[in-house]
Write an enzyme that holds these catalytic residues in place. Sequence first.
Site, PDB file in Angstrom:
ATOM      1  N   ASP A  62      -1.048 -11.060  -4.211  1.00 55.63           N
ATOM      2  CA  ASP A  62      -0.052 -10.102  -4.696  1.00 55.63           C
ATOM      3  C   ASP A  62       0.572  -9.267  -3.606  1.00 55.63           C
ATOM      4  O   ASP A  62       1.112  -8.190  -3.872  1.00 55.63           O
ATOM      5  CB  ASP A  62      -0.740  -9.171  -5.703  1.00 55.63           C
ATOM      6  CG  ASP A  62      -1.973  -8.503  -5.098  1.00 55.63           C
ATOM      7  OD1 ASP A  62      -2.087  -8.477  -3.863  1.00 55.63           O
ATOM      8  OD2 ASP A  62      -2.813  -8.016  -5.875  1.00 55.63           O
TER       9      ASP A  62
ATOM     10  N   GLU B 162      -4.785 -17.555  -6.899  1.00 58.50           N
ATOM     11  CA  GLU B 162      -5.098 -16.288  -7.585  1.00 58.50           C
ATOM     12  C   GLU B 162      -3.919 -15.858  -8.467  1.00 58.50           C
ATOM     13  O   GLU B 162      -3.406 -14.734  -8.396  1.00 58.50           O
ATOM     14  CB  GLU B 162      -5.477 -15.170  -6.605  1.00 58.50           C
ATOM     15  CG  GLU B 162      -6.209 -14.006  -7.268  1.00 58.50           C
ATOM     16  CD  GLU B 162      -6.596 -12.906  -6.287  1.00 58.50           C
ATOM     17  OE1 GLU B 162      -5.806 -11.973  -6.067  1.00 58.50           O
ATOM     18  OE2 GLU B 162      -7.717 -12.987  -5.751  1.00 58.50           O
TER      19      GLU B 162
ATOM     20  N   GLU C  39       1.930  -4.350  -6.099  1.00 57.42           N
ATOM     21  CA  GLU C  39       1.320  -5.678  -6.254  1.00 57.42           C
ATOM     22  C   GLU C  39       1.557  -6.297  -7.628  1.00 57.42           C
ATOM     23  O   GLU C  39       1.702  -7.519  -7.749  1.00 57.42           O
ATOM     24  CB  GLU C  39      -0.181  -5.607  -5.964  1.00 57.42           C
ATOM     25  CG  GLU C  39      -0.530  -5.368  -4.499  1.00 57.42           C
ATOM     26  CD  GLU C  39      -0.495  -3.911  -4.070  1.00 57.42           C
ATOM     27  OE1 GLU C  39      -0.194  -3.039  -4.920  1.00 57.42           O
ATOM     28  OE2 GLU C  39      -0.769  -3.623  -2.897  1.00 57.42           O
TER      29      GLU C  39
ATOM     30  N   HIS D  43      -7.835   2.257  -0.204  1.00 55.22           N
ATOM     31  CA  HIS D  43      -6.584   2.137   0.536  1.00 55.22           C
ATOM     32  C   HIS D  43      -5.335   2.026  -0.331  1.00 55.22           C
ATOM     33  O   HIS D  43      -4.224   1.908   0.176  1.00 55.22           O
ATOM     34  CB  HIS D  43      -6.635   0.907   1.451  1.00 55.22           C
ATOM     35  CG  HIS D  43      -6.679  -0.401   0.699  1.00 55.22           C
ATOM     36  ND1 HIS D  43      -5.535  -1.021   0.249  1.00 55.22           N
ATOM     37  CD2 HIS D  43      -7.705  -1.159   0.310  1.00 55.22           C
ATOM     38  CE1 HIS D  43      -5.883  -2.132  -0.387  1.00 55.22           C
ATOM     39  NE2 HIS D  43      -7.195  -2.231  -0.366  1.00 55.22           N
TER      40      HIS D  43
ATOM     41  N   ARG E 277      -1.960   2.242  -2.447  1.00 58.65           N
ATOM     42  CA  ARG E 277      -0.802   3.132  -2.392  1.00 58.65           C
ATOM     43  C   ARG E 277      -0.752   4.100  -3.566  1.00 58.65           C
ATOM     44  O   ARG E 277      -0.365   5.258  -3.408  1.00 58.65           O
ATOM     45  CB  ARG E 277       0.493   2.308  -2.436  1.00 58.65           C
ATOM     46  CG  ARG E 277       0.963   1.885  -1.093  1.00 58.65           C
ATOM     47  CD  ARG E 277       1.910   0.706  -1.187  1.00 58.65           C
ATOM     48  NE  ARG E 277       1.734  -0.081   0.009  1.00 58.65           N
ATOM     49  CZ  ARG E 277       2.450   0.061   1.103  1.00 58.65           C
ATOM     50  NH1 ARG E 277       3.423   0.925   1.131  1.00 58.65           N
ATOM     51  NH2 ARG E 277       2.204  -0.667   2.163  1.00 58.65           N
TER      52      ARG E 277
ATOM     53  N   HIS F  76      -9.552   1.963   6.327  1.00 62.76           N
ATOM     54  CA  HIS F  76      -8.408   1.057   6.465  1.00 62.76           C
ATOM     55  C   HIS F  76      -7.468   1.546   7.571  1.00 62.76           C
ATOM     56  O   HIS F  76      -7.357   2.747   7.799  1.00 62.76           O
ATOM     57  CB  HIS F  76      -7.688   1.038   5.106  1.00 62.76           C
ATOM     58  CG  HIS F  76      -6.723  -0.082   4.912  1.00 62.76           C
ATOM     59  ND1 HIS F  76      -5.466  -0.070   5.453  1.00 62.76           N
ATOM     60  CD2 HIS F  76      -6.830  -1.241   4.223  1.00 62.76           C
ATOM     61  CE1 HIS F  76      -4.820  -1.189   5.104  1.00 62.76           C
ATOM     62  NE2 HIS F  76      -5.646  -1.916   4.357  1.00 62.76           N
TER      63      HIS F  76
HETATM   64  C1  UD1 Z   1      -1.487  -4.361   1.979  1.00 65.15           C
HETATM   65  C2  UD1 Z   1      -1.094  -4.994   0.646  1.00 65.15           C
HETATM   66  C3  UD1 Z   1      -2.159  -4.738  -0.396  1.00 65.15           C
HETATM   67  C4  UD1 Z   1      -3.520  -5.194   0.082  1.00 65.15           C
HETATM   68  C5  UD1 Z   1      -3.818  -4.526   1.402  1.00 65.15           C
HETATM   69  C6  UD1 Z   1      -5.136  -5.051   1.922  1.00 65.15           C
HETATM   70  C7  UD1 Z   1       1.292  -5.090   0.187  1.00 65.15           C
HETATM   71  C8  UD1 Z   1       2.422  -4.442  -0.472  1.00 65.15           C
HETATM   72  N1  UD1 Z   1       0.143  -4.422   0.141  1.00 65.15           N
HETATM   73  O1  UD1 Z   1      -1.393  -2.954   1.858  1.00 65.15           O
HETATM   74  O2  UD1 Z   1      -1.848  -5.466  -1.557  1.00 65.15           O
HETATM   75  O3  UD1 Z   1      -4.506  -4.803  -0.849  1.00 65.15           O
HETATM   76  O4  UD1 Z   1      -2.771  -4.815   2.346  1.00 65.15           O
HETATM   77  O5  UD1 Z   1      -5.615  -4.363   2.980  1.00 65.15           O
HETATM   78  O6  UD1 Z   1       1.417  -6.175   0.712  1.00 65.15           O
HETATM   79  N2  UD1 Z   1      -2.133  -1.390   9.804  1.00 65.15           N
HETATM   80  C9  UD1 Z   1      -2.457  -1.670  11.116  1.00 65.15           C
HETATM   81  N3  UD1 Z   1      -3.235  -2.766  11.389  1.00 65.15           N
HETATM   82  C10 UD1 Z   1      -3.724  -3.564  10.420  1.00 65.15           C
HETATM   83  C11 UD1 Z   1      -3.389  -3.272   9.090  1.00 65.15           C
HETATM   84  C12 UD1 Z   1      -2.595  -2.191   8.798  1.00 65.15           C
HETATM   85  O7  UD1 Z   1      -2.071  -0.958  12.019  1.00 65.15           O
HETATM   86  O8  UD1 Z   1      -4.442  -4.538  10.736  1.00 65.15           O
HETATM   87  C13 UD1 Z   1      -1.281  -0.207   9.492  1.00 65.15           C
HETATM   88  C14 UD1 Z   1       0.145  -0.341  10.000  1.00 65.15           C
HETATM   89  O9  UD1 Z   1       0.582   0.891  10.441  1.00 65.15           O
HETATM   90  C15 UD1 Z   1       0.909  -0.739   8.741  1.00 65.15           C
HETATM   91  C16 UD1 Z   1       0.158   0.059   7.683  1.00 65.15           C
HETATM   92  O10 UD1 Z   1      -1.215  -0.029   8.090  1.00 65.15           O
HETATM   93  O11 UD1 Z   1       2.258  -0.399   8.859  1.00 65.15           O
HETATM   94  C17 UD1 Z   1       0.307  -0.396   6.258  1.00 65.15           C
HETATM   95  O12 UD1 Z   1       0.030  -1.780   6.128  1.00 65.15           O
HETATM   96  P1  UD1 Z   1       0.721  -2.626   4.939  1.00 65.15           P
HETATM   97  O13 UD1 Z   1       0.342  -4.034   5.101  1.00 65.15           O
HETATM   98  O14 UD1 Z   1       2.175  -2.273   4.885  1.00 65.15           O
HETATM   99  O15 UD1 Z   1       0.102  -2.031   3.625  1.00 65.15           O
HETATM  100  P2  UD1 Z   1      -1.377  -1.961   3.075  1.00 65.15           P
HETATM  101  O16 UD1 Z   1      -1.520  -0.628   2.444  1.00 65.15           O
HETATM  102  O17 UD1 Z   1      -2.349  -2.361   4.120  1.00 65.15           O
HETATM  103  N1  UDP Z   2     -13.453  -6.141   3.824  1.00 69.89           N
HETATM  104  C1  UDP Z   2     -13.755  -6.388   5.175  1.00 69.89           C
HETATM  105  N2  UDP Z   2     -13.991  -5.316   6.002  1.00 69.89           N
HETATM  106  C2  UDP Z   2     -13.932  -4.028   5.573  1.00 69.89           C
HETATM  107  C3  UDP Z   2     -13.606  -3.787   4.196  1.00 69.89           C
HETATM  108  C4  UDP Z   2     -13.357  -4.859   3.367  1.00 69.89           C
HETATM  109  O1  UDP Z   2     -13.827  -7.532   5.593  1.00 69.89           O
HETATM  110  O2  UDP Z   2     -14.159  -3.111   6.366  1.00 69.89           O
HETATM  111  C5  UDP Z   2     -13.171  -7.281   2.940  1.00 69.89           C
HETATM  112  C6  UDP Z   2     -13.826  -7.282   1.587  1.00 69.89           C
HETATM  113  O3  UDP Z   2     -15.085  -7.916   1.619  1.00 69.89           O
HETATM  114  C7  UDP Z   2     -12.831  -8.039   0.720  1.00 69.89           C
HETATM  115  C8  UDP Z   2     -11.500  -7.752   1.363  1.00 69.89           C
HETATM  116  O4  UDP Z   2     -11.791  -7.237   2.659  1.00 69.89           O
HETATM  117  O5  UDP Z   2     -13.038  -9.444   0.773  1.00 69.89           O
HETATM  118  C9  UDP Z   2     -10.738  -6.778   0.538  1.00 69.89           C
HETATM  119  O6  UDP Z   2      -9.642  -6.327   1.258  1.00 69.89           O
HETATM  120  P1  UDP Z   2      -8.841  -5.028   0.886  1.00 69.89           P
HETATM  121  O7  UDP Z   2      -9.738  -4.052   0.220  1.00 69.89           O
HETATM  122  O8  UDP Z   2      -8.138  -4.613   2.136  1.00 69.89           O
HETATM  123  O9  UDP Z   2      -7.708  -5.561  -0.092  1.00 69.89           O
HETATM  124  P2  UDP Z   2      -7.632  -5.863  -1.660  1.00 69.89           P
HETATM  125  O10 UDP Z   2      -8.741  -6.772  -2.030  1.00 69.89           O
HETATM  126  O11 UDP Z   2      -7.681  -4.545  -2.355  1.00 69.89           O
HETATM  127  O12 UDP Z   2      -6.289  -6.488  -1.807  1.00 69.89           O
END
Ligand code: UD1
Ligand code: UDP
Length: 381
Positions: A95, A117, A131, A212, A214, A244
């Site tokens: 999603d 999924e 999502e 984490h 939104r 996160h």
């Molecule tokens: C995204 C997904 C969410 C998922 C989540 C898992 C969308 C809309 N949302 O949200 O569904 O559950 O990832 O974690 O796709 N950042 C880093 N390094 C990283 C990751 C994130 O620096 O490895 C920072 C960056 O500043 C980035 C911000 O986090 O701009 C937000 O990341 P983004 O992927 O836009 O949204 P998530 O809240 O992580």
């Molecule tokens: N996870 C990980 N390291 C962490 C926290 C979570 O590897 O520090 C794994 C967790 O086991 C799961 C996945 O990340 O499989 C979930 O990711 P996240 O919570 O970012 O996204 P969501 O599932 O809510 O989309």
Amino acid sequence: MKVLSIFGTRPEAIKMAPLVQAIERAPALNSIVCITGQHREMLDQVTTLFGLRADHDLQVMLPNQTLNGLFGRTLERLDAVLTAESPDLVLVHGDTTTACAAAMASFHRRIAVGHVEAGLRTGDLNQPFPEEMNRRVIDGISQWLFAPTAQSAANLARENTPGQVLVTGNTVIDALAWTSGTLAPGSERDLALRAKYPWLAPGKRLILVTGHRRENFGQGFDGICAALTALAARQDVQIVYPVHLNPKVRDTVMARLDGRPAIRLIDPLSYLDFVWFMQQAYIILTDSGGVQEEAPYLGKPVLVMREVTERPEAVRAGTVVLVGTDPARIQSEVNRLLDDAPHHASFCRRINPYGDGMASARIVSALIGEPVNTFQPPKHD
Ligand code: UD1
Ligand code: UDP
């Protein structure tokens, strides 16, 4: 058949990894892997563990990226890859913005989409945001709908989505079964991880936290932090929160919780380390989708800090409770699990409504036209 698998975030990578491995083992399938880099560091933690190599890297990640910016970059950059590779099928997961933009880019190029999924729904476009919208768009344009459970397949049937639906189980259980299988108590890996985290207090019960989403920014995170602050006053618990990398999450959590002795804020853990932490946990508090699916398989109680969930199966089975983000509610549910041993024990049944470790094999069988036995959840008492 040429199959292009695309993913960009941590959960997608974890859930696509076993499927990509299965596709690579299938002689009839030609596997291409494209990563968007929506998450850079958190994605690399996963690809290294599962030995995945990317044929294409769209490098879309920017600090503090906006949803529209990310969507636009992914749509445009993937288009060039689709033109160069001409895959027969593009597999997207879940999603995220990555998945939705990739499905649309493929649709515009008249390339078939397979949604791994498929069919999860809360029924509320604002939870999870964005999502729930992404899922509906992807499901509406996919030819293959790999639904993890009978309930997700029923959601698709209700919407009359045109694609072919198959109930496969969730590939996260494939990834988790393999990973947790390498972490048996007393094994070399278990001992190495114990030594890696010497600050884990053996006499205290571990509360593992992730958060984490939104829709929890602002009031939701205020409530979560207030609950954790209050719980940290207990002498018998240690709270560990891998935070996160989203700065909107990090800034709030660090400002509110850093420096409290009973709360350990750490960087996101690699998947191997996180699975080990889940195994050590007494209670898991989370707003994550994937963790809700994994913890029941490990027999761990989960309190989900959301108002609604698209994963109702474990709630029905009694190992997951939705607690929202009201601090008083979180506190009282955690305290009850800590202080009422039979109540805690009633949550610790290992159940696997989300999969049996065979989801990737089912998806590959379907793609190559072999007969598939759909996933049937085991009966639990
Ligand atoms: C995204 C997904 C969410 C998922 C989540 C898992 C969308 C809309 N949302 O949200 O569904 O559950 O990832 O974690 O796709 N950042 C880093 N390094 C990283 C990751 C994130 O620096 O490895 C920072 C960056 O500043 C980035 C911000 O986090 O701009 C937000 O990341 P983004 O992927 O836009 O949204 P998530 O809240 O992580
Ligand atoms: N996870 C990980 N390291 C962490 C926290 C979570 O590897 O520090 C794994 C967790 O086991 C799961 C996945 O990340 O499989 C979930 O990711 P996240 O919570 O970012 O996204 P969501 O599932 O809510 O989309």
